[in-house]
Design an enzyme around this catalytic site. Sequence first.
Site, short mmCIF file in Angstrom:
data_model
loop_
_atom_site.label_atom_id
_atom_site.label_comp_id
_atom_site.label_asym_id
_atom_site.label_seq_id
_atom_site.Cartn_x
_atom_site.Cartn_y
_atom_site.Cartn_z
N HIS A 56 25.57 13.43 64.26
CA HIS A 56 25.20 13.98 65.57
C HIS A 56 25.83 13.14 66.68
O HIS A 56 26.26 12.00 66.45
CB HIS A 56 23.68 14.02 65.71
N GLU A 58 24.63 11.52 69.20
CA GLU A 58 24.01 10.22 69.49
C GLU A 58 24.50 9.16 68.50
O GLU A 58 24.80 8.02 68.88
CB GLU A 58 22.47 10.31 69.39
N CYS A 89 17.31 14.70 67.95
CA CYS A 89 16.55 15.37 66.89
C CYS A 89 15.58 14.40 66.24
O CYS A 89 15.73 13.18 66.32
CB CYS A 89 17.49 15.98 65.85
N SER A 181 47.00 46.83 55.43
CA SER A 181 46.61 45.84 56.45
C SER A 181 46.96 44.41 56.03
O SER A 181 46.66 43.48 56.76
CB SER A 181 45.11 45.94 56.72
N TRP A 183 49.80 41.81 55.19
CA TRP A 183 49.02 41.09 56.19
C TRP A 183 49.54 41.33 57.59
O TRP A 183 50.76 41.46 57.75
CB TRP A 183 49.00 39.58 55.90
N ARG A 197 35.73 30.61 57.13
CA ARG A 197 34.86 31.06 56.03
C ARG A 197 34.15 29.89 55.37
O ARG A 197 32.99 29.99 54.96
CB ARG A 197 35.69 31.79 54.95
N ARG A 220 39.21 30.06 50.69
CA ARG A 220 40.27 29.41 49.91
C ARG A 220 41.11 28.52 50.82
O ARG A 220 41.61 28.98 51.85
CB ARG A 220 41.15 30.48 49.23
N GLU A 293 33.38 39.92 59.44
CA GLU A 293 34.83 40.02 59.18
C GLU A 293 35.36 41.44 59.33
O GLU A 293 36.51 41.70 59.03
CB GLU A 293 35.14 39.52 57.77
N1 NDP Z 1 42.64 42.96 60.20
C1 NDP Z 1 41.33 42.70 60.08
O1 NDP Z 1 40.79 41.75 60.67
C2 NDP Z 1 40.51 43.59 59.20
C3 NDP Z 1 40.97 44.82 58.83
N2 NDP Z 1 40.20 45.67 58.12
C4 NDP Z 1 40.68 47.01 57.85
O2 NDP Z 1 39.78 47.94 58.42
C5 NDP Z 1 39.73 49.14 57.65
C6 NDP Z 1 38.28 49.50 57.36
O3 NDP Z 1 37.63 49.72 58.61
P1 NDP Z 1 36.28 50.54 58.69
O4 NDP Z 1 36.42 51.82 57.95
O5 NDP Z 1 35.89 50.57 60.11
O6 NDP Z 1 35.36 49.65 57.78
P2 NDP Z 1 33.96 48.92 57.90
O7 NDP Z 1 34.05 47.74 57.02
O8 NDP Z 1 33.57 48.73 59.31
O9 NDP Z 1 32.99 49.95 57.17
C7 NDP Z 1 32.59 51.14 57.76
C8 NDP Z 1 31.44 51.72 56.97
O10 NDP Z 1 30.37 50.83 57.01
C9 NDP Z 1 29.14 51.54 56.96
N3 NDP Z 1 28.36 51.09 58.11
C10 NDP Z 1 27.42 50.10 58.05
N4 NDP Z 1 26.91 49.87 59.25
C11 NDP Z 1 27.50 50.70 60.10
C12 NDP Z 1 27.37 50.92 61.50
N5 NDP Z 1 26.50 50.25 62.25
N6 NDP Z 1 28.15 51.84 62.08
C13 NDP Z 1 29.01 52.55 61.34
N7 NDP Z 1 29.17 52.39 60.01
C14 NDP Z 1 28.43 51.47 59.40
C15 NDP Z 1 29.49 53.00 56.97
O11 NDP Z 1 29.55 53.40 55.62
P3 NDP Z 1 28.26 53.86 54.72
O12 NDP Z 1 28.28 55.32 54.67
O13 NDP Z 1 28.53 53.21 53.41
O14 NDP Z 1 27.01 53.33 55.36
C16 NDP Z 1 30.90 53.02 57.51
O15 NDP Z 1 31.67 54.09 57.05
C17 NDP Z 1 40.53 48.87 56.39
O16 NDP Z 1 41.78 49.50 56.54
C18 NDP Z 1 40.71 47.35 56.39
O17 NDP Z 1 41.93 47.00 55.81
C19 NDP Z 1 38.94 45.32 57.74
C20 NDP Z 1 38.44 44.09 58.06
C21 NDP Z 1 39.18 43.13 58.84
N1 AOF Z 2 44.34 42.07 57.30
C1 AOF Z 2 43.99 40.81 57.63
C2 AOF Z 2 42.71 40.29 57.32
N2 AOF Z 2 41.83 41.06 56.67
C3 AOF Z 2 40.54 40.59 56.15
O1 AOF Z 2 40.71 39.82 54.98
C4 AOF Z 2 40.05 40.48 53.87
C5 AOF Z 2 40.72 40.16 52.56
O2 AOF Z 2 40.13 38.95 52.10
P1 AOF Z 2 40.52 38.29 50.70
O3 AOF Z 2 40.52 39.37 49.66
O4 AOF Z 2 39.47 37.26 50.46
O5 AOF Z 2 41.89 37.69 50.88
C6 AOF Z 2 40.12 41.93 54.28
O6 AOF Z 2 39.23 42.75 53.58
C7 AOF Z 2 39.75 41.82 55.72
O7 AOF Z 2 38.38 41.55 55.89
N3 AOF Z 2 42.46 38.99 57.68
C8 AOF Z 2 43.36 38.21 58.30
O8 AOF Z 2 43.08 37.05 58.63
N4 AOF Z 2 44.59 38.69 58.58
C9 AOF Z 2 44.94 39.96 58.27
O9 AOF Z 2 46.09 40.33 58.55
#
Ligand code: NDP
Ligand code: AOF
Length: 375
Positions: A56, A58, A89, A181, A183, A197, A220, A293
């Site tokens: 901490h 302190e 604390c 997606s 990367w 993470r 990782r 995420e």
């Molecule tokens: N570049 C990045 O940082 C990241 C990219 N991605 C990309 O995003 C895409 C997926 O996005 P997306 O489809 O939006 O996925 P999400 O992970 O946001 O999942 C959406 C699903 O979650 C459920 N859900 C739970 N809570 C809620 C809520 N409050 N509102 C709406 N839905 C909810 C619904 O399914 P149900 O019917 O099961 O409840 C909904 O269809 C992929 O192509 C992935 O590759 C994903 C993460 C990070």
């Molecule tokens: N596409 C994208 C991300 N995507 C995130 O990383 C997840 C994959 O995790 P893992 O399987 O553990 O490697 C994927 O589902 C999404 O949540 N993250 C990033 O830093 N950069 C990227 O371009």
Amino acid sequence: MGQPLPATVIDNALNYAVALAKQGTRGANPLVGAVILDADASTVATGYHRGAGTPHAEVEALNALATKFPDNDRPNPAELTMVVTLEPCNHVGRTGPCSQAIIDAGIGTVIYAVIDPDPAAAGGADTLRAAGVTVHHHSTHAGANALNERWSAAKRNHRPFVSVKIAQSLDGKIAAADGSSQWITGDRSRDHAHHVRSIVDAIVVGTGTVLADDPALSARLRTRGNYTLGGEQNTHVLADQQPLRVIMGERPIETTAKIFTEPGGETLQLNTREPRTVLTALADRGVEHVLIEGGAHITSAFLAEGLADEIYLYQAPLLIGSGTDQAAHNSIRSLNNQSLQQAWDTQAYQIEDAQPLGPDILIRLVPKPPATPKN
Ligand SMILES: NC(=O)C1=CN([C@@H]2O[C@H](COP(=O)(O)OP(=O)(O)OC[C@H]3O[C@@H](n4cnc5c(N)ncnc54)[C@H](OP(=O)(O)O)[C@@H]3O)[C@@H](O)[C@H]2O)C=CC1
Ligand SMILES: Nc1c(N[C@@H]2O[C@H](COP(=O)(O)O)[C@@H](O)[C@H]2O)[nH]c(=O)[nH]c1=O
């Protein structure tokens, strides 16, 4: 110290302590800074908290004092004043109680700005007083009061501190029209994201992301000396601390999904679309810091309810350009703001820091505090 310090001296010391505190990592633990003043009100040592599990502020300041002055040349500790942004604390958490460390060091006076809102840690001021330390609560420092407002609110509301991660293209996309997606961001950004993470207690993704990406969601870390070489398999090791992996949503996920089969933390599906239900369930399991995420639905649901305490925005220098549907794979979906004013009122953020990560840039944002901080 014989005479109480003037308020301006305390304010200046707290300004310094707040600036130090901001160098720490926000998350399960609050940001805290500490400054030790001598009898002439000169700064003789400083410290700040670097994040959960580390000493901490302190204790850092007391260690800095011990390092700076050899035993035979140390100022009389009874004449020293420790000025600290948060009440020391009183509990044994990941580290020992600061109140006892201050007593053991013989510090004469402690001035703190904010009462510790965590019932488990509070009470340090009373312990110090009982041991004969002079203690003042200097409650009027706006910067110190604002420093951990979101963290304190999370504690009061029995929910984890929420960090949101977005890895997006220049046109604000998190995937291409065909769903690909991986990367968007480069190695350095993804290494950083894995570091994040490794310091959180849990990661939340939606069913959509699990079904689209089949992610492992383990933390990782890249092995030293092998930074740019080889495939991921050869260059990464699992971090010592693995976050709980949480799926949010109603569709069932096959037990053959990597989130269940790949090494990492325990996996849990919460059959709900309600962000607050997720946070309460996680708090009940002892989760203090959660990383959202994605994907876009989940991220937007937390943002819409004002539940993001911090955003890690990894910005890649790439225009994905959608197919025919321009809105497809936007990193954020509609937050239902009807006007610009409403957006400024509900979704304004400020940049805490920004750093280049290879070709990308990481911007860390926090919600913009109200114009007049509430004391
Ligand atoms: N570049 C990045 O940082 C990241 C990219 N991605 C990309 O995003 C895409 C997926 O996005 P997306 O489809 O939006 O996925 P999400 O992970 O946001 O999942 C959406 C699903 O979650 C459920 N859900 C739970 N809570 C809620 C809520 N409050 N509102 C709406 N839905 C909810 C619904 O399914 P149900 O019917 O099961 O409840 C909904 O269809 C992929 O192509 C992935 O590759 C994903 C993460 C990070
Ligand atoms: N596409 C994208 C991300 N995507 C995130 O990383 C997840 C994959 O995790 P893992 O399987 O553990 O490697 C994927 O589902 C999404 O949540 N993250 C990033 O830093 N950069 C990227 O371009």
